[in-house]
Write an enzyme that holds these catalytic residues in place. Structure first.
Site, PDB file in Angstrom:
ATOM      1  N   ASP A 132      -0.469   7.404  -5.359  1.00 40.87           N
ATOM      2  CA  ASP A 132      -1.623   7.260  -4.465  1.00 40.87           C
ATOM      3  C   ASP A 132      -1.760   8.533  -3.634  1.00 40.87           C
ATOM      4  OD1 ASP A 132       0.609   6.857  -2.870  1.00 40.87           O
ATOM      5  OD2 ASP A 132      -0.343   5.349  -1.610  1.00 40.87           O
ATOM      6  N   ASP A 188      -0.944   9.713  -0.711  1.00 42.43           N
ATOM      7  CA  ASP A 188       0.186  10.372  -0.049  1.00 42.43           C
ATOM      8  C   ASP A 188       1.477  10.227  -0.839  1.00 42.43           C
ATOM      9  OD1 ASP A 188       0.604   7.662   0.470  1.00 42.43           O
ATOM     10  OD2 ASP A 188       1.360   7.998   2.492  1.00 42.43           O
ATOM     11  N   SER A 231      -3.011   7.164   3.352  1.00 45.08           N
ATOM     12  CA  SER A 231      -2.393   6.624   2.143  1.00 45.08           C
ATOM     13  C   SER A 231      -3.419   6.339   1.050  1.00 45.08           C
ATOM     14  CB  SER A 231      -1.590   5.366   2.494  1.00 45.08           C
ATOM     15  OG  SER A 231      -0.773   4.961   1.434  1.00 45.08           O
ATOM     16  N   ASP A 289       3.407   7.761  -1.778  1.00 44.30           N
ATOM     17  CA  ASP A 289       4.520   6.861  -1.472  1.00 44.30           C
ATOM     18  C   ASP A 289       4.537   5.674  -2.430  1.00 44.30           C
ATOM     19  OD1 ASP A 289       2.349   5.438  -0.491  1.00 44.30           O
ATOM     20  OD2 ASP A 289       3.193   5.096   1.506  1.00 44.30           O
TER      21      ASP A 289
END
Length: 487
Positions: free
Chosen positions: A260, A262, A102, A264
């Site tokens: 960010d 990834d 992440s 999400d």
């Protein structure tokens, strides 16, 4: 007590337990075992990853473990975390796995696992996987033949790339996901004339983000879309939106979105270059959904980090803010418990459960864009009228994680600071769910008072349980402490 899974999957330094080759293979086997159909049908798994250099090798080890236990799997190559969750549900996979850490730096990586409905694994399933990995065979790391290498060090491998087991390659998977996002916008609507700036954090959205907005007619000005395996989240994206703010102003964009690694999360930048938090978006979305009769219970789920202004603004319009512990997992649990649909965190991790099963930065962005189109709100003018309560967020690297309330020095210090602020402020000290850090949040009437309070608590925590590495603490190296998006 969980031994592998944290609040957002498994995470750590790439190449080190539990992200060494042997443990990753065992995780793959354990997942396949828990998914095994009593009738003998091999479970089907979708794997996606972000752009970290360790991702392909971790994916390959995971694939070997899955196949060893009889599972079939498809690789989506580079896909966002919410894309994997969405596609797992739409294409009837038994599970989806994302190789990502992440918002962390490229040195870290991790595994996020979704069930067949695109939701996070229930605690009992995570516990079963942990037992199989840690109690059912060789000690952790003993099967390691190599550690994850860089992308350029990995040659052809039958366990990665486009797999013959599956119905579609990466392009088709990405297209299916983008179709689901475009469906949010009513047929026939175009954003021609909208200049939108995007910061894709050199991460998983580096292609999907620009493709999405250009496909709905917007002019997309994209930055940080050149991943090299090591520059993910590096001075960019939702953790560092300053360069996006400058781009919005320079390019005269109507709005900017920062994701960010990834994707999400999503932070918004208005036309003046002002960075808006997830709290701003929750308020606008709540008001819009309530007007349409689509806000169950007139309630929004935030976290203990949500700014006091959000609570007060919602209350003034007859809505409620419910506070969950920090972490989208806990926001989701509170949403499901009460039958609510809208929630999120100041960091930009937002949940629209009437649209998706997990936080999705691209979905959040397109929903905001459509909201502005329908309502005609001047985002910059509205944001200029908002006066959040002064708040400071400070991270302190720690070597251990004793209970804060009962610690002989930290507990009394926290209580003393709360007494000093009284009803005019809030103090929250907690441990990160994904990193070895203590998080300090102080909210009060003035910026000076909250900074002084946070500074005193930081000193106490450093003295009691700090890791002692000056390189890990910005203040120790003379840099100015900055507010940090938290998880």
């Amino acid at each position: 007590m969980k031994r592998l899974f944290g609040t957002d999957g498994i995470r750590g330094a790439a190449g080190v337990f539990p992200l060494d080759d042997g443990t990753i293979e065992r995780i793959g086997r354990a997942l396949a075992t828990t998914l095994r159909d009593p009738g003998g049908r091999p479970p089907r798994v979708l794997i996606g990853r972000d752009t970290r250099e360790s991702g392909p090798a971790i994916e390959a080890a995971l694939g070997r473990g899955l196949r060893a236990a009889g599972a079939r799997f498809d690789s989506g190559s580079v896909l966002t975390t919410p894309a994997v969750a969405c596609l797992t549900r739409l294409l009837s996979y038994d599970a989806g796995i994302v190789v990502s850490a992440s918002h962390n730096t490229y040195r870290d990586n991790g595994l996020k696992v979704f069930d067949a409905k695109g939701g996070k694994l229930p605690d009992p399933i995570e516990a079963a996987i942990e037992r199989l990995v840690l109690d059912g065979g060789a000690p952790p790391g003993s099967m390691t033949g190599r550690t994850p290498a860089s992308v350029t060090d990995i040659g052809p491998d039958p366990d990665r790339g486009a797999f013959p087991d599956g119905p579609a390659g990466h392009g088709a998977l990405a297209a299916r996901y983008l179709d689901s996002l475009r469906a949010v916008v009513p047929a026939g609507v175009s954003f021609t004339g909208w200049r939108v700036a995007l910061d894709c954090a050199n991460g998983a959205a580096w292609q999907l983000g620009p493709d999405l907005f250009r496909s709905i007619g917007a002019e997309a000005v994209a930055i940080h879309c050149a991943p090299d395996g090591r520059n993910i989240n590096a001075g960019c994206g939702a953790l560092h939106p300053e360069s996006l703010a400058a781009t919005v102003v320079r390019e005269r964009a109507r709005i900017g979105f920062a994701f960010d690694g990834d994707a999400d999360r999503c932070l918004v930048v208005d036309a003046s270059g002002r960075v808006l938090t997830g709290d701003h978006i929750l308020y606008l979305a709540a008001r819009d959904l309530r007007a349409a009769g689509r806000l169950p219970g007139d309630a929004v789920v935030g976290t203990v980090m949500s700014n006091l202004w959000l609570d007060q603004a919602l209350k003034a319009e007859g809505m409620r803010l419910l506070r969950a512990p920090v972490g989208d997992k806990y926001v989701l649990e509170e949403l499901q418990r009460g039958g609510y649909t809208l929630g999120g965190e100041p960091s930009g991790h937002l949940l629209f459960l009437d649209r998706a099963t997990t936080g999705d930065g691209l979905l959040s962005a397109i929903l905001v864009l459509d909201l502005l189109r329908r309502t005609g709100i001047d985002l910059a003018a509205w944001a200029a009228s908002i006066r959040p309560c002064p708040q400071v967020l400070v991270n302190v690297p720690v070597r251990e994680r004793p209970p804060i309330d009962t610690h002989p020095t930290i507990g009394p210090a926290v209580r003393a600071e709360q007494d000093r602020l009284g009803t005019r402020g809030r103090v929250l000290v907690r441990y990160s769910g994904t990193e070895p850090q203590a998080r300090i949040m102080v909210e009060g009437e003035s910026q000076a008072s909250v900074e002084e309070c946070a500074g005193r608590l930081r000193a106490v925590i450093r003295e009691a349980i700090g890791d002692g590495d000056p390189a890990c603490d910005p203040d120790a190296t003379g840099e100015k402490e900055k507010p940090c998006p938290t998880r």
